[in-house]
Design an enzyme around this catalytic site. Structure first.
Site, PDB file in Angstrom:
ATOM      1  N   ARG A   1      11.103 -17.365  -2.743  1.00 62.14           N
ATOM      2  CA  ARG A   1      10.284 -16.336  -2.075  1.00 62.14           C
ATOM      3  C   ARG A   1       8.833 -16.315  -2.559  1.00 62.14           C
ATOM      4  O   ARG A   1       7.985 -15.676  -1.948  1.00 62.14           O
ATOM      5  CB  ARG A   1      10.897 -14.954  -2.278  1.00 62.14           C
ATOM      6  CG  ARG A   1      10.871 -14.509  -3.723  1.00 62.14           C
ATOM      7  CD  ARG A   1      11.371 -13.104  -3.894  1.00 62.14           C
ATOM      8  NE  ARG A   1      11.645 -12.830  -5.302  1.00 62.14           N
ATOM      9  CZ  ARG A   1      11.838 -11.624  -5.788  1.00 62.14           C
ATOM     10  NH1 ARG A   1      11.798 -10.583  -5.008  1.00 62.14           N
ATOM     11  NH2 ARG A   1      12.098 -11.444  -7.070  1.00 62.14           N
TER      12      ARG A   1
ATOM     13  N   GLN B   1      13.588  -0.786  -0.365  1.00 58.46           N
ATOM     14  CA  GLN B   1      13.009  -1.856   0.451  1.00 58.46           C
ATOM     15  C   GLN B   1      13.925  -3.072   0.474  1.00 58.46           C
ATOM     16  O   GLN B   1      14.559  -3.421  -0.532  1.00 58.46           O
ATOM     17  CB  GLN B   1      11.644  -2.242  -0.149  1.00 58.46           C
ATOM     18  CG  GLN B   1      10.922  -3.312   0.637  1.00 58.46           C
ATOM     19  CD  GLN B   1       9.462  -3.428   0.241  1.00 58.46           C
ATOM     20  OE1 GLN B   1       9.042  -2.893  -0.786  1.00 58.46           O
ATOM     21  NE2 GLN B   1       8.688  -4.154   1.030  1.00 58.46           N
TER      22      GLN B   1
ATOM     23  N   GLN C   1       0.837  -1.207   0.000  1.00 62.11           N
ATOM     24  CA  GLN C   1       0.000   0.000   0.000  1.00 62.11           C
ATOM     25  C   GLN C   1       0.871   1.255   0.000  1.00 62.11           C
ATOM     26  O   GLN C   1       0.584   2.224  -0.709  1.00 62.11           O
ATOM     27  CB  GLN C   1      -0.878   0.023   1.254  1.00 62.11           C
ATOM     28  CG  GLN C   1      -1.862  -1.125   1.350  1.00 62.11           C
ATOM     29  CD  GLN C   1      -2.593  -1.077   2.685  1.00 62.11           C
ATOM     30  OE1 GLN C   1      -3.434  -0.219   2.930  1.00 62.11           O
ATOM     31  NE2 GLN C   1      -2.262  -1.986   3.578  1.00 62.11           N
TER      32      GLN C   1
ATOM     33  N   ARG D   1      -3.795   8.191   5.146  1.00 64.99           N
ATOM     34  CA  ARG D   1      -3.472   7.007   5.952  1.00 64.99           C
ATOM     35  C   ARG D   1      -3.774   7.187   7.444  1.00 64.99           C
ATOM     36  O   ARG D   1      -3.788   6.192   8.167  1.00 64.99           O
ATOM     37  CB  ARG D   1      -1.997   6.621   5.747  1.00 64.99           C
ATOM     38  CG  ARG D   1      -1.593   6.427   4.281  1.00 64.99           C
ATOM     39  CD  ARG D   1      -2.420   5.368   3.593  1.00 64.99           C
ATOM     40  NE  ARG D   1      -1.972   5.136   2.208  1.00 64.99           N
ATOM     41  CZ  ARG D   1      -2.473   4.221   1.405  1.00 64.99           C
ATOM     42  NH1 ARG D   1      -3.451   3.428   1.808  1.00 64.99           N
ATOM     43  NH2 ARG D   1      -2.030   4.090   0.168  1.00 64.99           N
TER      44      ARG D   1
HETATM   45  C1  LIG Z   1      -8.450   3.870   2.282  1.00 65.36           C
HETATM   46  C2  LIG Z   1      -7.756   3.538   0.989  1.00 65.36           C
HETATM   47  C3  LIG Z   1      -8.172   2.453   0.242  1.00 65.36           C
HETATM   48  C4  LIG Z   1      -7.541   2.121  -0.961  1.00 65.36           C
HETATM   49  N1  LIG Z   1      -7.975   1.044  -1.672  1.00 65.36           N
HETATM   50  C5  LIG Z   1      -7.369   0.711  -2.838  1.00 65.36           C
HETATM   51  C6  LIG Z   1      -7.800  -0.394  -3.616  1.00 65.36           C
HETATM   52  O1  LIG Z   1      -8.719  -1.106  -3.235  1.00 65.36           O
HETATM   53  N2  LIG Z   1      -7.142  -0.672  -4.764  1.00 65.36           N
HETATM   54  C7  LIG Z   1      -6.109   0.091  -5.210  1.00 65.36           C
HETATM   55  O2  LIG Z   1      -5.560  -0.195  -6.272  1.00 65.36           O
HETATM   56  N3  LIG Z   1      -5.671   1.149  -4.501  1.00 65.36           N
HETATM   57  C8  LIG Z   1      -6.279   1.485  -3.347  1.00 65.36           C
HETATM   58  N4  LIG Z   1      -5.821   2.562  -2.624  1.00 65.36           N
HETATM   59  C9  LIG Z   1      -4.657   3.315  -3.128  1.00 65.36           C
HETATM   60  C10 LIG Z   1      -5.071   4.642  -3.817  1.00 65.36           C
HETATM   61  O3  LIG Z   1      -5.922   4.419  -4.907  1.00 65.36           O
HETATM   62  C11 LIG Z   1      -3.835   5.396  -4.282  1.00 65.36           C
HETATM   63  O4  LIG Z   1      -3.172   4.675  -5.290  1.00 65.36           O
HETATM   64  C12 LIG Z   1      -2.849   5.654  -3.166  1.00 65.36           C
HETATM   65  O5  LIG Z   1      -3.505   6.107  -2.021  1.00 65.36           O
HETATM   66  C13 LIG Z   1      -1.812   6.678  -3.629  1.00 65.36           C
HETATM   67  O6  LIG Z   1      -2.359   7.964  -3.487  1.00 65.36           O
HETATM   68  P1  LIG Z   1      -2.347   9.040  -4.639  1.00 65.36           P
HETATM   69  O7  LIG Z   1      -3.040   8.523  -5.850  1.00 65.36           O
HETATM   70  O8  LIG Z   1      -2.888  10.301  -4.060  1.00 65.36           O
HETATM   71  O9  LIG Z   1      -0.838   9.108  -5.078  1.00 65.36           O
HETATM   72  P2  LIG Z   1       0.421   9.976  -4.647  1.00 65.36           P
HETATM   73  O10 LIG Z   1       1.565   9.439  -5.352  1.00 65.36           O
HETATM   74  O11 LIG Z   1       0.503  10.070  -3.173  1.00 65.36           O
HETATM   75  O12 LIG Z   1       0.148  11.357  -5.325  1.00 65.36           O
HETATM   76  C14 LIG Z   1      -0.108  12.560  -4.662  1.00 65.36           C
HETATM   77  C15 LIG Z   1      -0.984  13.411  -5.545  1.00 65.36           C
HETATM   78  O13 LIG Z   1      -0.233  13.813  -6.699  1.00 65.36           O
HETATM   79  C16 LIG Z   1      -1.072  13.829  -7.851  1.00 65.36           C
HETATM   80  N5  LIG Z   1      -0.580  12.820  -8.797  1.00 65.36           N
HETATM   81  C17 LIG Z   1       0.303  11.832  -8.563  1.00 65.36           C
HETATM   82  N6  LIG Z   1       0.547  11.129  -9.669  1.00 65.36           N
HETATM   83  C18 LIG Z   1      -0.214  11.675 -10.629  1.00 65.36           C
HETATM   84  C19 LIG Z   1      -0.423  11.375 -11.997  1.00 65.36           C
HETATM   85  N7  LIG Z   1       0.201  10.384 -12.591  1.00 65.36           N
HETATM   86  N8  LIG Z   1      -1.265  12.147 -12.704  1.00 65.36           N
HETATM   87  C20 LIG Z   1      -1.918  13.181 -12.119  1.00 65.36           C
HETATM   88  N9  LIG Z   1      -1.780  13.520 -10.819  1.00 65.36           N
HETATM   89  C21 LIG Z   1      -0.930  12.779 -10.089  1.00 65.36           C
HETATM   90  C22 LIG Z   1      -2.479  13.496  -7.352  1.00 65.36           C
HETATM   91  O14 LIG Z   1      -3.164  14.703  -7.040  1.00 65.36           O
HETATM   92  C23 LIG Z   1      -2.214  12.703  -6.103  1.00 65.36           C
HETATM   93  O15 LIG Z   1      -3.289  12.715  -5.186  1.00 65.36           O
HETATM   94  C24 LIG Z   1      -6.447   2.900  -1.421  1.00 65.36           C
HETATM   95  C25 LIG Z   1      -6.013   4.000  -0.664  1.00 65.36           C
HETATM   96  C26 LIG Z   1      -6.654   4.323   0.519  1.00 65.36           C
HETATM   97  C27 LIG Z   1      -6.149   5.504   1.325  1.00 65.36           C
END
Ligand SMILES: Cc1cc2nc3c(=O)[nH]c(=O)nc-3n(C[C@H](O)[C@H](O)[C@H](O)COP(=O)(O)OP(=O)(O)OC[C@H]3O[C@@H](n4cnc5c(N)ncnc54)[C@H](O)[C@@H]3O)c2cc1C
Length: 294
Positions: free
Chosen positions: A186, A130, A118, A213
């Site tokens: 693994r 990692q 995650q 988170r």
């Molecule tokens: C409660 C919870 C449940 C979840 N469940 C699932 C699930 O079931 N399946 C699953 O696959 N994932 C799941 N996720 C993961 C989620 O979908 C995101 O992939 C993850 O939280 C990363 O966050 P982010 O997309 O904001 O990315 P970050 O990398 O943290 O990006 C930060 C911000 O930058 C911008 N950004 C980053 N990259 C781009 C881009 N390429 N284009 C445009 N803007 C960008 C966006 O505004 C983004 O919000 C879950 C997350 C949470 C918190």
């Protein structure tokens, strides 16, 4: 073989245990994981981080050169309260690039692969390294995480779980002894396997990740990790640490679809906020026009 389990964790509220209280806090249990801020230390944060962010903010509105502003901020000619005030305003306004100039590096140990999968989904403004399951051979079997729901479950079910984990780790050891390369052996490792990471993130990304988170909708283990991370940042800067909060706190409302029932009461769900707004604006529209308008 004995599986080295960590202490039990506590899950968030399940559908059957929902109530209108904040879901149980995973922080009440020691999960055997750690998050240590390895850089910067308190001295660096106090001396340079706030002045650096202030310089980024102030440069936008000042005739002074950025290095001049930085020098004045570091030597105290610009009062620290004044610096913090501008920074708070700018962060609240969402001008996020100003807080991309400072980074925090954490050593994260003993988290499960379920968590790390995650964590590494975050892409913007964050770097990870990692522990490799390819280059590290786990001679005594890998350490694993035991969720509390399983620890507290029917003993027979828990035993079957433990047998399954032990069986997988034993097979791993047998395959390694038979000369199967670690990169293939693994494949039997369960999601419960513990791992270590180094994470470096700028403050903007850290606030964003914490918003997601620390939310009670997040999975209990990663929620706990971000509680530890927040604790570490608080220790070097209560001011910067105060920005690490569930996303509903700065928003003022909850936008999680899973909380439409309002079981987490930290902030009202946006549907409830919009319903109040619609009612009030409807009432306002229905107000009689003041006399003499026509
Ligand atoms: C409660 C919870 C449940 C979840 N469940 C699932 C699930 O079931 N399946 C699953 O696959 N994932 C799941 N996720 C993961 C989620 O979908 C995101 O992939 C993850 O939280 C990363 O966050 P982010 O997309 O904001 O990315 P970050 O990398 O943290 O990006 C930060 C911000 O930058 C911008 N950004 C980053 N990259 C781009 C881009 N390429 N284009 C445009 N803007 C960008 C966006 O505004 C983004 O919000 C879950 C997350 C949470 C918190």
């Amino acid at each position: 073989m004995t599986v080295e389990h960590g202490a039990a964790g506590t899950p968030g509220a399940s559908a059957s245990t929902r109530s209108s209280s904040i879901p149980r806090n995973p922080g009440r249990h020691d999960l055997g994981m750690r998050a240590t801020l390895v850089f910067p230390n308190r001295e660096i944060v106090e001396r340079y981080y706030v002045p650096l962010i202030y310089t980024a903010c102030r440069t936008c509105y000042s005739e002074l050169a950025p290095d001049d502003i930085f020098e004045r901020a570091v030597d105290g000619r610009i009062a620290p309260e004044k610096q913090r005030e501008l920074i708070s305003r700018v962060i609240e306004s969402g001008h996020g690039s100003t807080i991309e100039h400072v980074v925090f590096t954490f050593a994260i140990t003993g988290v499960s692969r379920t968590l790390s999968h995650q964590l590494v989904r975050h892409r913007a403004g964050v770097a990870f390294d990692q522990q490799s399951q390819r280059y590290v051979s786990f001679k005594k079997g890998a350490s694993t995480m035991l969720p509390s729901t399983i620890a507290d479950a029917d003993p027979e079910l828990r035993e079957r779980y433990e047998d399954q984990i032990e069986g997988a780790l034993e097979l791993y050891s047998e395959m390694m002894a038979a000369g199967i390369p670690g990169e293939d052996a693994r494949f039997v490792f369960p999601n419960a396997t513990r791992t270590n990471l180094v994470m470096t993130t700028n403050l903007r990304a850290l606030i964003h990740m914490s918003g997601l988170r620390l939310c009670t909708m997040a999975q209990w283990e990663i929620r706990r990790l971000f509680q530890l991370i927040r604790h570490e940042v608080f220790a070097v800067s209560p001011f910067l640490g105060s920005f690490l909060a569930p996303k509903c706190v700065p928003l003022g409302y909850c936008d999680e679809a899973g909380n439409r029932d309002g079981h987490c009461p930290i902030r009202p769900h946006k549907d409830a906020v919009l319903a109040v707004w619609a009612e009030r604006s409807g009432k306002a529209r229905r107000l009689p026009e003041p006399p003499g308008v026509r």
